[in-house]
Design an enzyme around this catalytic site. Sequence first.
Site, PDB file in Angstrom:
ATOM      1  N   LYS A 116      27.312  36.674  54.626  1.00 15.52           N
ATOM      2  CA  LYS A 116      27.193  37.986  54.481  1.00 15.52           C
ATOM      3  C   LYS A 116      27.207  38.409  53.456  1.00 15.52           C
ATOM      4  O   LYS A 116      27.424  39.741  52.781  1.00 15.52           O
ATOM      5  CB  LYS A 116      28.607  38.761  55.578  1.00 15.52           C
ATOM      6  CG  LYS A 116      29.379  38.127  55.547  1.00 15.52           C
ATOM      7  CD  LYS A 116      30.820  39.261  55.793  1.00 15.52           C
ATOM      8  CE  LYS A 116      32.227  38.948  56.665  1.00 15.52           C
ATOM      9  NZ  LYS A 116      33.266  38.937  55.476  1.00 15.52           N
ATOM     10  N   ASP A 117      27.564  37.840  52.493  1.00 15.63           N
ATOM     11  CA  ASP A 117      28.008  37.704  51.196  1.00 15.63           C
ATOM     12  C   ASP A 117      26.588  37.686  50.294  1.00 15.63           C
ATOM     13  O   ASP A 117      26.561  38.305  48.602  1.00 15.63           O
ATOM     14  CB  ASP A 117      28.780  37.256  50.693  1.00 15.63           C
ATOM     15  CG  ASP A 117      30.325  37.417  50.827  1.00 15.63           C
ATOM     16  OD1 ASP A 117      30.782  38.623  51.261  1.00 15.63           O
ATOM     17  OD2 ASP A 117      31.195  36.055  50.297  1.00 15.63           O
ATOM     18  N   ARG A 127      31.572  49.544  56.895  1.00 15.80           N
ATOM     19  CA  ARG A 127      31.094  49.371  58.196  1.00 15.80           C
ATOM     20  C   ARG A 127      32.170  49.299  59.605  1.00 15.80           C
ATOM     21  O   ARG A 127      32.249  49.851  60.072  1.00 15.80           O
ATOM     22  CB  ARG A 127      30.234  48.108  58.324  1.00 15.80           C
ATOM     23  CG  ARG A 127      30.366  47.726  59.516  1.00 15.80           C
ATOM     24  CD  ARG A 127      29.919  45.748  59.294  1.00 15.80           C
ATOM     25  NE  ARG A 127      30.433  44.823  59.494  1.00 15.80           N
ATOM     26  CZ  ARG A 127      31.803  44.512  60.401  1.00 15.80           C
ATOM     27  NH1 ARG A 127      31.411  44.836  61.048  1.00 15.80           N
ATOM     28  NH2 ARG A 127      32.984  43.712  59.302  1.00 15.80           N
ATOM     29  N   ARG A 128      33.126  48.296  59.083  1.00 18.62           N
ATOM     30  CA  ARG A 128      34.416  48.497  59.801  1.00 18.62           C
ATOM     31  C   ARG A 128      34.752  49.999  60.111  1.00 18.62           C
ATOM     32  O   ARG A 128      35.213  51.104  60.967  1.00 18.62           O
ATOM     33  CB  ARG A 128      35.846  47.920  59.537  1.00 18.62           C
ATOM     34  CG  ARG A 128      35.305  45.955  59.879  1.00 18.62           C
ATOM     35  CD  ARG A 128      36.165  45.291  59.338  1.00 18.62           C
ATOM     36  NE  ARG A 128      35.935  43.895  59.432  1.00 18.62           N
ATOM     37  CZ  ARG A 128      35.810  42.727  59.061  1.00 18.62           C
ATOM     38  NH1 ARG A 128      36.475  43.384  57.802  1.00 18.62           N
ATOM     39  NH2 ARG A 128      35.421  41.390  58.975  1.00 18.62           N
ATOM     40  N   ARG A 161      42.178  45.322  49.935  1.00 21.49           N
ATOM     41  CA  ARG A 161      41.384  43.416  49.600  1.00 21.49           C
ATOM     42  C   ARG A 161      42.483  42.739  49.536  1.00 21.49           C
ATOM     43  O   ARG A 161      43.263  42.712  49.873  1.00 21.49           O
ATOM     44  CB  ARG A 161      40.934  44.114  47.916  1.00 21.49           C
ATOM     45  CG  ARG A 161      40.142  45.011  47.986  1.00 21.49           C
ATOM     46  CD  ARG A 161      38.876  44.463  46.528  1.00 21.49           C
ATOM     47  NE  ARG A 161      38.500  42.991  47.050  1.00 21.49           N
ATOM     48  CZ  ARG A 161      37.547  42.494  45.928  1.00 21.49           C
ATOM     49  NH1 ARG A 161      37.739  43.014  44.329  1.00 21.49           N
ATOM     50  NH2 ARG A 161      37.958  41.083  45.645  1.00 21.49           N
ATOM     51  N   ARG A 189      46.340  40.570  53.046  1.00 28.26           N
ATOM     52  CA  ARG A 189      46.174  41.213  54.628  1.00 28.26           C
ATOM     53  C   ARG A 189      46.376  40.560  55.518  1.00 28.26           C
ATOM     54  O   ARG A 189      47.077  42.095  55.812  1.00 28.26           O
ATOM     55  CB  ARG A 189      44.681  40.672  55.077  1.00 28.26           C
ATOM     56  CG  ARG A 189      42.861  41.511  53.638  1.00 28.26           C
ATOM     57  CD  ARG A 189      42.053  41.096  54.273  1.00 28.26           C
ATOM     58  NE  ARG A 189      41.166  41.565  53.078  1.00 28.26           N
ATOM     59  CZ  ARG A 189      39.927  42.061  53.014  1.00 28.26           C
ATOM     60  NH1 ARG A 189      39.490  42.669  54.570  1.00 28.26           N
ATOM     61  NH2 ARG A 189      39.140  42.149  51.832  1.00 28.26           N
ATOM     62  N   CYS A 221      25.458  45.199  51.066  1.00 31.72           N
ATOM     63  CA  CYS A 221      26.234  44.389  51.875  1.00 31.72           C
ATOM     64  C   CYS A 221      27.668  44.871  52.066  1.00 31.72           C
ATOM     65  O   CYS A 221      28.835  45.144  52.630  1.00 31.72           O
ATOM     66  CB  CYS A 221      26.910  43.238  51.493  1.00 31.72           C
ATOM     67  SG  CYS A 221      27.051  41.999  50.006  1.00 31.72           S
TER      68      CYS A 221
END
Length: 335
Positions: A81-82, A129-130, A151, A157, A248
């Site tokens: 996805k990166d 997106r989330r 981040r 996190r 992305c």
Amino acid sequence: MTEKALRLGTRRSKLAMAQSGQVADAVSQVTGRPVELVEITTYGDTSREHLAQIGGTGVFVAALRDALLRGEVDFAVHSLKDLPTARHEGLVVAAVPEREDPRDVVVARDARKLTDLPRGARIGTGAPRRMAQLNAYARTHGLEIETVPIRGNVDTRIGYVRSGELDAVVLAAAGLNRVGRIDEVTDFLSVDTVLPAPGQGALAVECRAGHTAQDAALIAALAELDDPFTRVAVTAERSLLAALEAGCSAPVGALADLPPLSAPLERGDPQADRQIVKEMRLRGVVGTTDGSTLVQLSTTGPVPETHEAALALGRELATEMLAQGAAGLMGERAH
């Protein structure tokens, strides 16, 4: 005489090292050669800006690709996805191994699920997106939440939750699986609630595009790690992303899967396996980060037999989404 070790370029994060280590073991088995990890720091690792600001596309990838092209490493492992959707001349994705769980998950205080969070719960995520999908879900289900941009690595996190600074964070299941922390998940989000990022849960093994006999031999060896179904699925997802002209860090979710293998599998019929599946479903979503507007569509077609067919599936769905106003929801278009 033992053969020279292959050099695998990897980011330095715990997650990157874990997934690169797994690929290294597999490559070592296939080639019979030792594989050493070469740690490389990328711009995305050192920048303190939010990903949406530094333009997520390629910030974790460029330094690894430079090292490949300079011959400092033989191959590199990326979170798919990166990876920018445009092809890179001189490099080839030699393998897309079988995908991990593509879902997003919640790690919350007091072992809560998304629907049990207190009113006004602060939920951390770095992904527009989330945010878009969580806020849309909250709107339609009468939940009051606040999405907070964060981040950092997995430890950082989850630390926000442990310290009480946030009520919950949303992370990728695949990453937690790979670092052995899946038992900290308090809720697995259905893809009907939050569609993952295009390519989420999949890895890309990239190397130079075969100008020497050594390169060609490495490409052939790495190809043994490739999972054809994962490859067509992520190709369709990334084709959708590219056709939306989104980077992305854009609020785009996509997932290609096999529609529920329905009755025979649910009955536990041993004959039912993925070989009988003839159709692939591709779902896409794009939305404003406050969740007020979402364009969410899906299409089902034959499982693509070729790279071109997978690309076409993604482009077709993107065209339908753009016709329904998707372009206006993505903020800045990627240039």
